[in-house]
Design a protein around this motif. Structure first.
Motif, PDB file in Angstrom:
ATOM      1  N   ILE A  48       0.823  -1.215   0.000  1.00  0.00           N
ATOM      2  CA  ILE A  48       0.000   0.000   0.000  1.00  0.00           C
ATOM      3  C   ILE A  48       0.862   1.273   0.000  1.00  0.00           C
ATOM      4  O   ILE A  48       0.344   2.380   0.014  1.00  0.00           O
ATOM      5  CB  ILE A  48      -0.980   0.028   1.198  1.00  0.00           C
ATOM      6  CG1 ILE A  48      -0.200   0.013   2.517  1.00  0.00           C
ATOM      7  CG2 ILE A  48      -1.946  -1.147   1.153  1.00  0.00           C
ATOM      8  CD1 ILE A  48      -1.020   0.530   3.680  1.00  0.00           C
ATOM      9  N   ARG A  49       2.164   1.107  -0.026  1.00  0.00           N
ATOM     10  CA  ARG A  49       3.128   2.236  -0.052  1.00  0.00           C
ATOM     11  C   ARG A  49       2.848   3.246   1.078  1.00  0.00           C
ATOM     12  O   ARG A  49       2.562   4.410   0.846  1.00  0.00           O
ATOM     13  CB  ARG A  49       3.146   2.919  -1.412  1.00  0.00           C
ATOM     14  CG  ARG A  49       3.521   1.946  -2.521  1.00  0.00           C
ATOM     15  CD  ARG A  49       4.349   2.540  -3.625  1.00  0.00           C
ATOM     16  NE  ARG A  49       4.801   1.453  -4.512  1.00  0.00           N
ATOM     17  CZ  ARG A  49       6.010   0.902  -4.469  1.00  0.00           C
ATOM     18  NH1 ARG A  49       6.924   1.349  -3.656  1.00  0.00           N
ATOM     19  NH2 ARG A  49       6.323  -0.092  -5.269  1.00  0.00           N
ATOM     20  N   CYS A  50       2.925   2.685   2.264  1.00  0.00           N
ATOM     21  CA  CYS A  50       2.739   3.491   3.466  1.00  0.00           C
ATOM     22  C   CYS A  50       4.005   3.352   4.317  1.00  0.00           C
ATOM     23  O   CYS A  50       4.518   2.254   4.498  1.00  0.00           O
ATOM     24  CB  CYS A  50       1.517   2.971   4.233  1.00  0.00           C
ATOM     25  SG  CYS A  50       1.344   3.631   5.893  1.00  0.00           S
ATOM     26  N   GLY A  51       4.533   4.492   4.782  1.00  0.00           N
ATOM     27  CA  GLY A  51       5.773   4.452   5.555  1.00  0.00           C
ATOM     28  C   GLY A  51       5.663   5.203   6.864  1.00  0.00           C
ATOM     29  O   GLY A  51       4.866   6.133   7.006  1.00  0.00           O
ATOM     30  N   GLY A  52       6.471   4.796   7.825  1.00  0.00           N
ATOM     31  CA  GLY A  52       6.483   5.464   9.119  1.00  0.00           C
ATOM     32  C   GLY A  52       7.895   5.559   9.659  1.00  0.00           C
ATOM     33  O   GLY A  52       8.756   4.732   9.338  1.00  0.00           O
ATOM     34  N   LEU A  53       8.120   6.598  10.458  1.00  0.00           N
ATOM     35  CA  LEU A  53       9.449   6.805  11.038  1.00  0.00           C
ATOM     36  C   LEU A  53       9.309   7.252  12.494  1.00  0.00           C
ATOM     37  O   LEU A  53       8.500   8.122  12.808  1.00  0.00           O
ATOM     38  CB  LEU A  53      10.200   7.871  10.223  1.00  0.00           C
ATOM     39  CG  LEU A  53      11.669   8.139  10.565  1.00  0.00           C
ATOM     40  CD1 LEU A  53      12.528   6.893  10.380  1.00  0.00           C
ATOM     41  CD2 LEU A  53      12.224   9.285   9.701  1.00  0.00           C
ATOM     42  N   LEU A  54      10.112   6.624  13.345  1.00  0.00           N
ATOM     43  CA  LEU A  54      10.118   6.916  14.786  1.00  0.00           C
ATOM     44  C   LEU A  54      11.515   7.379  15.209  1.00  0.00           C
ATOM     45  O   LEU A  54      12.508   6.851  14.713  1.00  0.00           O
ATOM     46  CB  LEU A  54       9.738   5.642  15.557  1.00  0.00           C
ATOM     47  CG  LEU A  54      10.010   5.588  17.074  1.00  0.00           C
ATOM     48  CD1 LEU A  54       9.041   6.483  17.825  1.00  0.00           C
ATOM     49  CD2 LEU A  54       9.912   4.145  17.592  1.00  0.00           C
ATOM     50  N   HIS A  55      11.588   8.362  16.107  1.00  0.00           N
ATOM     51  CA  HIS A  55      12.870   8.818  16.681  1.00  0.00           C
ATOM     52  C   HIS A  55      12.761   8.686  18.202  1.00  0.00           C
ATOM     53  O   HIS A  55      12.306   9.602  18.882  1.00  0.00           O
ATOM     54  CB  HIS A  55      13.120  10.271  16.252  1.00  0.00           C
ATOM     55  CG  HIS A  55      14.423  10.863  16.732  1.00  0.00           C
ATOM     56  ND1 HIS A  55      15.132  11.770  15.975  1.00  0.00           N
ATOM     57  CD2 HIS A  55      15.150  10.705  17.872  1.00  0.00           C
ATOM     58  CE1 HIS A  55      16.237  12.134  16.635  1.00  0.00           C
ATOM     59  NE2 HIS A  55      16.258  11.517  17.799  1.00  0.00           N
ATOM     60  N   ALA A  56      13.107   7.511  18.710  1.00  0.00           N
ATOM     61  CA  ALA A  56      12.912   7.219  20.139  1.00  0.00           C
ATOM     62  C   ALA A  56      14.199   7.483  20.918  1.00  0.00           C
ATOM     63  O   ALA A  56      15.291   7.199  20.456  1.00  0.00           O
ATOM     64  CB  ALA A  56      12.480   5.768  20.327  1.00  0.00           C
ATOM     65  N   MET A  57      14.032   8.011  22.124  1.00  0.00           N
ATOM     66  CA  MET A  57      15.165   8.503  22.896  1.00  0.00           C
ATOM     67  C   MET A  57      15.645   7.516  23.956  1.00  0.00           C
ATOM     68  O   MET A  57      16.823   7.439  24.251  1.00  0.00           O
ATOM     69  CB  MET A  57      14.699   9.802  23.572  1.00  0.00           C
ATOM     70  CG  MET A  57      15.753  10.702  24.114  1.00  0.00           C
ATOM     71  SD  MET A  57      15.014  12.311  24.567  1.00  0.00           S
ATOM     72  CE  MET A  57      14.656  12.060  26.297  1.00  0.00           C
ATOM     73  N   LEU A  58      14.710   6.771  24.546  1.00  0.00           N
ATOM     74  CA  LEU A  58      15.035   5.943  25.706  1.00  0.00           C
ATOM     75  C   LEU A  58      14.392   4.560  25.587  1.00  0.00           C
ATOM     76  O   LEU A  58      13.383   4.394  24.906  1.00  0.00           O
ATOM     77  CB  LEU A  58      14.536   6.633  26.977  1.00  0.00           C
ATOM     78  CG  LEU A  58      15.283   7.915  27.383  1.00  0.00           C
ATOM     79  CD1 LEU A  58      14.478   8.702  28.407  1.00  0.00           C
ATOM     80  CD2 LEU A  58      16.662   7.574  27.929  1.00  0.00           C
ATOM     81  N   PRO A  59      14.998   3.553  26.274  1.00  0.00           N
ATOM     82  CA  PRO A  59      14.521   2.188  26.064  1.00  0.00           C
ATOM     83  C   PRO A  59      13.116   1.910  26.583  1.00  0.00           C
ATOM     84  O   PRO A  59      12.314   1.283  25.884  1.00  0.00           O
ATOM     85  CB  PRO A  59      15.554   1.323  26.792  1.00  0.00           C
ATOM     86  CG  PRO A  59      16.303   2.238  27.689  1.00  0.00           C
ATOM     87  CD  PRO A  59      16.218   3.603  27.091  1.00  0.00           C
ATOM     88  N   ASP A  60      12.832   2.369  27.791  1.00  0.00           N
ATOM     89  CA  ASP A  60      11.595   1.797  28.335  1.00  0.00           C
ATOM     90  C   ASP A  60      10.807   2.792  29.174  1.00  0.00           C
ATOM     91  O   ASP A  60      11.362   3.621  29.880  1.00  0.00           O
ATOM     92  CB  ASP A  60      11.980   0.458  29.001  1.00  0.00           C
ATOM     93  CG  ASP A  60      11.614   0.326  30.442  1.00  0.00           C
ATOM     94  OD1 ASP A  60      10.420   0.428  30.728  1.00  0.00           O
ATOM     95  OD2 ASP A  60      12.520   0.102  31.256  1.00  0.00           O
ATOM     96  N   SER A  61       9.498   2.727  29.020  1.00  0.00           N
ATOM     97  CA  SER A  61       8.625   3.779  29.535  1.00  0.00           C
ATOM     98  C   SER A  61       8.467   3.737  31.048  1.00  0.00           C
ATOM     99  O   SER A  61       7.876   4.647  31.622  1.00  0.00           O
ATOM    100  CB  SER A  61       7.252   3.669  28.887  1.00  0.00           C
ATOM    101  OG  SER A  61       6.644   2.461  29.290  1.00  0.00           O
ATOM    102  N   SER A  62       9.008   2.699  31.709  1.00  0.00           N
ATOM    103  CA  SER A  62       8.889   2.651  33.174  1.00  0.00           C
ATOM    104  C   SER A  62       9.659   3.824  33.805  1.00  0.00           C
ATOM    105  O   SER A  62       9.420   4.180  34.949  1.00  0.00           O
ATOM    106  CB  SER A  62       9.422   1.320  33.709  1.00  0.00           C
ATOM    107  OG  SER A  62      10.804   1.219  33.427  1.00  0.00           O
ATOM    108  N   ILE A  63      10.587   4.437  33.038  1.00  0.00           N
ATOM    109  CA  ILE A  63      11.320   5.609  33.520  1.00  0.00           C
ATOM    110  C   ILE A  63      10.348   6.745  33.850  1.00  0.00           C
ATOM    111  O   ILE A  63      10.520   7.458  34.821  1.00  0.00           O
ATOM    112  CB  ILE A  63      12.338   6.081  32.447  1.00  0.00           C
ATOM    113  CG1 ILE A  63      13.390   4.988  32.189  1.00  0.00           C
ATOM    114  CG2 ILE A  63      13.023   7.379  32.859  1.00  0.00           C
ATOM    115  CD1 ILE A  63      14.124   5.149  30.877  1.00  0.00           C
ATOM    116  N   ASP A  64       9.314   6.902  33.030  1.00  0.00           N
ATOM    117  CA  ASP A  64       8.356   7.993  33.211  1.00  0.00           C
ATOM    118  C   ASP A  64       7.037   7.675  32.495  1.00  0.00           C
ATOM    119  O   ASP A  64       6.791   8.140  31.386  1.00  0.00           O
ATOM    120  CB  ASP A  64       8.965   9.298  32.671  1.00  0.00           C
ATOM    121  CG  ASP A  64       8.150  10.536  33.057  1.00  0.00           C
ATOM    122  OD1 ASP A  64       6.957  10.387  33.421  1.00  0.00           O
ATOM    123  OD2 ASP A  64       8.705  11.643  32.985  1.00  0.00           O
ATOM    124  N   PRO A  65       6.180   6.877  33.151  1.00  0.00           N
ATOM    125  CA  PRO A  65       4.935   6.430  32.502  1.00  0.00           C
ATOM    126  C   PRO A  65       3.998   7.584  32.111  1.00  0.00           C
ATOM    127  O   PRO A  65       3.305   7.488  31.091  1.00  0.00           O
ATOM    128  CB  PRO A  65       4.275   5.538  33.558  1.00  0.00           C
ATOM    129  CG  PRO A  65       5.355   5.189  34.509  1.00  0.00           C
ATOM    130  CD  PRO A  65       6.341   6.310  34.489  1.00  0.00           C
TER     131      PRO A  65
END
Lengths: 174, 289
Positions: A48-65
């Motif tokens: 379907i020619r659909c694309g997405g891009l993520l720029h994530a900073m930290l491994p896991d959300s338990s740091i700050d839910p």
């Protein structure tokens, strides 16, 4: 007089730090700059020619839910989930996704204090394994800063590495 | 090997000594901050005055009615933010141009320096250390790169080869190629500028804070701020991660492993402020041309 046609006009959509974007607009190039130890995850459904891009900073959300609920793109686990969910809205399918990963720069450290880049990558791999997802191309770690471009028309993923003059192809388009 | 002062004497684009910064730093160090005096120091410089007004009226802090007077703008921003702006302007002038010897593009060194300063100040506030001096030292930590960049244009290939092939930190590669490094040269320059001894030591030892003697704590702040900025992609140059890990810096400040991600999030929240500062600095530069 007819309005001029913009042939080959490319929309450069900037994905900021701790953010994500998904589109099926074929004139778009999703771009995220200067990853540092952050990770870029590019996904693309060629049917379907659909694309997405993520720029994530930290491994896991338990740091700050609380932060994770407001800004899921900040963390690998919540960011990847939000990225795939947004692509499904366009009709993308999990098993058709071509996935490219870049970033995760890492200083020369044996103490474990400054290993965010490495931890981001480990968190992503664990998540992909759990969901049976395979990475088609990756360039992670090392001493450099990377910038990532995803061309939505073709699915091509390009990289610009700090200190290198030209861009390189990380994953060919189809 | 060239003498250290040779580098300083021969460089062509060195920023002038930021006297106003030293004066403000002294004023802010006192218990009772004299706001009239702060306003009068800033008012001497029309460019600074315009920038303070612009920041006070920027989208980030926009009030219903724009501040028209310098004293009003200072009152709205608070001493802390005024100082951050002034430091970014005067200490940062000269950091905006590209530094080709390091593969640093236009604006990159400035953005990196301000992000390090903002991050370091957040940590300082959290652990209860005086924020203004931490901010200043962090802002100026890479000033030596401006001095060495011209020389490095010639020998840059050797430098990057050293860091990548031998996994050498950039600072050690600099020492091999030049006989000195950006931290040492930066410290020397700040001595000439008559900056406080703590700032000089923190800049000189920002890659090895444990060696900074009585100023180890200040140097550790700069080191940790630098790490936070790098990890968030606000580094600069060809091999930004060619840096030794110094867990000593974390121990000196009493910070645990899990505090870094928290400070990254806090720094992220401040990036809007960094960009507003950058806007104020760019406009003041454009006005001067």
């Amino acid at each position: 007089m007819p309005s001029p046609q913009l042939v080959g006009f490319e929309h450069r959509v900037i994905v900021g730090i701790a953010d994500l974007a998904v589109t099926n607009n074929r004139s778009a190039t999703l771009t995220t700059y200067s990853l540092g130890s952050c990770l870029a995850v590019a996904i693309y459904d060629p049917v379907i020619r659909c694309g997405g891009l993520l720029h994530a900073m930290l491994p896991d959300s338990s740091i700050d839910p609380v932060k994770a609920a407001k800004q899921p793109g900040m963390f690998i686990e919540t960011g990847v989930a939000a990225l795939f969910r947004a692509a499904y809205q366009f009709g993308a399918e999990k098993m058709r996704m071509r996935i490219a990963v870049a970033g995760g720069g890492q200083i020369m450290d044996n103490s474990g204090f400054f290993n965010i880049g490495k931890r981001n990558y480990e968190a992503l791999m664990a998540l992909f394994q759990k969901h049976g997802l395979r990475v088609a191309a990756e360039q992670v770690g090392g001493l450099v800063n990377r910038t990532v471009y995803l061309n939505v028309a073709s699915g091509e993923v390009r990289l610009k590495v700090s200190g290198q003059a030209s861009e390189t192809v990380l994953l060919c388009g189809i | 090997m060239r003498h250290l002062d040779d580098y300083l004497d021969k460089v062509s684009n060195l920023p002038p000594a930021p006297r106003v910064l030293t004066e403000l730093l002294t004023l802010l160090g006192r218990d009772d901050v004299d706001s009239e005096k702060i306003v009068s120091i800033i008012a001497l410089d029309p460019g600074l005055t315009a920038s303070v007004l612009q920041l006070a009226n920027s989208a980030l802090l926009a009030a219903a009615r724009p501040a028209e007077e310098l004293s009003e703008a200072v009152a709205r921003l608070g001493f802390n933010q005024v100082f951050q702006l002034v430091a970014a302007l005067v200490g940062g002038s000269g950091m905006a141009p590209p530094q080709p010897g390091y593969g640093i593009d236009s604006g990159e060194l400035w953005r990196h320096s301000v992000t390090v300063a903002v991050a370091a100040q957040l940590v300082a506030e959290e652990v209860g250390d005086a924020p203004a001096i931490v901010y200043t030292a962090a802002l100026l930590h890479d000033i030596g790169k401006i001095v060495l960049s011209e020389t490095l244009v010639q020998s840059y290939a050797a430098l990057v080869a050293d860091t990548e092939q031998q996994q050498l930190p950039l600072i050690e590669a600099e020492r091999r190629v030049l006989g000195t490094d950006h931290a040492e040269i930066g410290g020397r320059l700040l001595t000439r500028w008559k900056m406080p001894a703590g700032v000089v030591a923190a800049v000189t030892y920002h890659h090895a804070p444990q060696e900074a003697g009585t100023h180890a704590r200040l140097a550790a702040h700069v080191y940790v701020g630098n790490m936070l900025a790098h990890m968030m992609g606000y580094g600069c140059g060809h091999v930004p991660f060619a840096i030794h890990g110094r867990s000593e810096a974390m121990r000196i400040l009493g910070l645990g492993e899990e505090s870094l991600p928290k400070f990254m999030i806090a720094t992220f929240e401040k990036l809007g402020f960094v960009e507003a500062l950058f806007g104020a600095v760019s406009k003041s530069k454009a006005a001067k041309r």
